[in-house]
Design a protein around this motif. Structure first.
Motif, mmCIF file in Angstrom:
data_model
loop_
_atom_site.group_PDB
_atom_site.id
_atom_site.type_symbol
_atom_site.label_atom_id
_atom_site.label_comp_id
_atom_site.label_asym_id
_atom_site.label_seq_id
_atom_site.Cartn_x
_atom_site.Cartn_y
_atom_site.Cartn_z
ATOM 1 N N TRP A 205 80.078 -42.462 -32.737
ATOM 2 C CA TRP A 205 79.463 -41.497 -33.661
ATOM 3 C C TRP A 205 78.843 -42.154 -34.887
ATOM 4 C CZ3 TRP A 205 81.799 -41.445 -38.427
ATOM 5 C CH2 TRP A 205 83.156 -41.794 -38.507
ATOM 6 N N ASP A 393 75.827 -34.466 -33.237
ATOM 7 C CA ASP A 393 76.917 -34.214 -32.288
ATOM 8 C C ASP A 393 77.687 -32.952 -32.626
ATOM 9 O OD1 ASP A 393 78.226 -35.193 -34.519
ATOM 10 O OD2 ASP A 393 79.255 -36.822 -33.485
ATOM 11 N N GLN A 394 77.237 -32.246 -33.659
ATOM 12 C CA GLN A 394 77.817 -30.954 -33.999
ATOM 13 C C GLN A 394 76.753 -29.862 -33.964
ATOM 14 O OE1 GLN A 394 80.865 -30.355 -34.165
ATOM 15 N NE2 GLN A 394 81.149 -28.435 -35.250
ATOM 16 N N TYR A 396 74.092 -29.669 -31.972
ATOM 17 C CA TYR A 396 73.685 -29.341 -30.620
ATOM 18 C C TYR A 396 74.900 -28.952 -29.780
ATOM 19 C CZ TYR A 396 69.325 -31.695 -31.965
ATOM 20 O OH TYR A 396 68.174 -32.061 -32.593
ATOM 21 N N GLY A 401 75.336 -33.319 -27.786
ATOM 22 C CA GLY A 401 75.789 -34.166 -28.882
ATOM 23 C C GLY A 401 76.470 -35.432 -28.383
#
Length: 432
Positions: A205, A393-394, A396, A401
């Motif tokens: 991430w 990553d949050q 979508y 994500g």
């Protein structure tokens, strides 16, 4: 505390994806207290939160007492849960079509899944008189199709945390304002024998921050929103974001062993910066706290600057990327839950929470409540932001994500091209 909030973003995404939240039906509180006791004139509001450490743990205990004192007959069942346990427990109850009356959310695609499953109370009308007190950037992750389904309690942004002494050693006199200046700074740092950037390659991430910001600067915020709608990340701006990131990785700017490095481990990204072994990292507002936990800390040598502009790009240098925590209400939460939410979101209570040093402002005009000099810079940047993009990553759907994280990590490792990254994300988006 701040680290836990960011870790929870990815953990919550994974848990809710596995839990199949979108397949749930119905809604309501986790127990009978909220609805079953209304006839007796008493009501219990169950509040799940992740404030398990100080200073917020004690702060919220006190605020619950104040609210209950002013609202006879209302009991707030304060349930602080550690991040990992929280996401697992929430996944379990949402699978059965239930939620707590009030619960922590990070907004974005995960909250949207819960909304689509009929689990979340819309706040647009009930909270109309006070929703306007929040900054637009802070509210964005909780709004869908012009309606509000949650409110923020914290917000932050990602930027470069850097070692002023190492910059000076390398002859970098001012933080870079453009991508060309940034690459030049990396070259100067390497020439001076300084590792330019620390990266937790193992956790993926942190790497997606680079691609996301470059996409924002090159393609623009509207392009990111459009890509989410039409499931197409193959347009030139997204490929160019990967190409620019490859320019950086070709300079070999990261610490030795970065592909196997964690974020907060003793030899991870945060410790590498904190112990003066790398000049900078691209990270969220929690970085100074983690520096102190993971290493020696840089003290007055720690500085912050925003992600640089990309020459010729469609995006603005004052658009920011980040996220924060918020609260959502279960669809069957009683009116007392809305009242409590209004209370803990009030200017008086939120300012006091910000003054503990645990949160950044989400209400308009509260920047002066931030006392830490570097966090003050972050708060002012957020207040003056022209646009805000939630972590990809949050923002979508969870699978998309995760593909962003995985594919960007592969690009950084040299196993995917910019075109392959764009195509892989598109393929996953089209399959959702």
């Amino acid at each position: 505390m701040a680290l836990g909030r960011r870790k929870a973003v990815t953990l919550a995404v994974a848990a809710l994806l596995i839990g199949g939240v979108a397949g749930c039906g119905g809604g309501g509180g986790t127990g009978d207290a909220a609805s079953g006791s209304a006839s007796s004139g008493k009501v219990t509001v169950e509040w799940w939160n992740i404030s398990t450490s100080e200073p917020l743990k004690s702060f919220w205990v006190q605020k619950v007492k104040e609210f209950e004192s002013a609202h006879p007959g209302v009991t707030i069942k304060n349930v602080p849960i550690e991040n990992e346990a929280f996401k697992a427990k929430l996944s379990t109850v949402t699978q059965s079509g239930k939620t707590p009356d009030i619960y922590t959310t990070w907004g974005g695609g995960v909250l949207k899944q819960q909304i689509d499953a009929g689990l979340v109370k819309e706040l647009t009308t009930d909270a109309a008189s006070w929703l306007g007190d929040f900054t637009p950037a802070a509210m964005q992750a909780y709004q869908f199709d012009g309606k509000s389904y949650g409110v923020p309690y914290d917000i932050g942004m990602v930027g470069f945390w850097y070692n002023k002494a190492l910059f000076t050693k390398a002859g970098v006199t001012t933080p870079p304002a453009t991508w060309t200046e940034f690459l030049d700074a990396v070259k100067k740092l390497k020439a001076a024998g300084v590792t330019p950037i620390a990266l937790a390659g193992k956790e993926k991430w942190p790497g997606h921050y680079y691609w996301a910001y470059l996409a924002m600067r090159i393609a623009g915020l509207d392009a990111l929103k459009q890509a989410a709608a039409d499931h197409d990340f193959t347009k030139p701006g997204f490929v160019a974001a990967g190409t620019r990131l490859k320019e950086l990785t070709d300079l070999q700017p990261f610490q030795k062993g970065f592909l196997g490095a964690g974020y907060s481990t003793p030899d991870g990204q945060a410790a590498t910066v904190s112990n003066g072994k790398a000049a900078m990292e691209l990270m969220g507002q929690w970085a100074p706290v983690v520096h102190k936990d993971a290493g020696k800390g840089l003290g007055d040598d720690l500085g912050f600057f925003g992600f640089p502009a990309v020459e010729g790009g469609a995006g603005s240098a004052t658009d920011v990327f980040g996220g924060g925590g918020g609260w959502a209400l279960g669809v069957n939460a009683p009116p007392a839950a809305t009242e409590f939410l209004k209370f803990i979101s009030s200017a008086q209570v939120h300012r006091a929470a910000v003054e503990t040093g645990a949160l950044l402002p989400v209400l308009k005009g509260e920047e002066d409540a931030v006392k830490d000099p570097n966090l003050s810079v972050v708060a002012k940047a957020l207040a003056g932001a022209t646009g805000f993009q939630l972590y990809l990553d949050q923002a979508y759907p969870p699978a998309v994500g995760q593909e962003v994280n995985d594919s960007v990590a592969a690009l950084i490792a040299g196993s995917k091209s910019p075109e392959q990254v764009a195509q892989a994300i598109t393929d996953t988006a089209e399959s959702e």
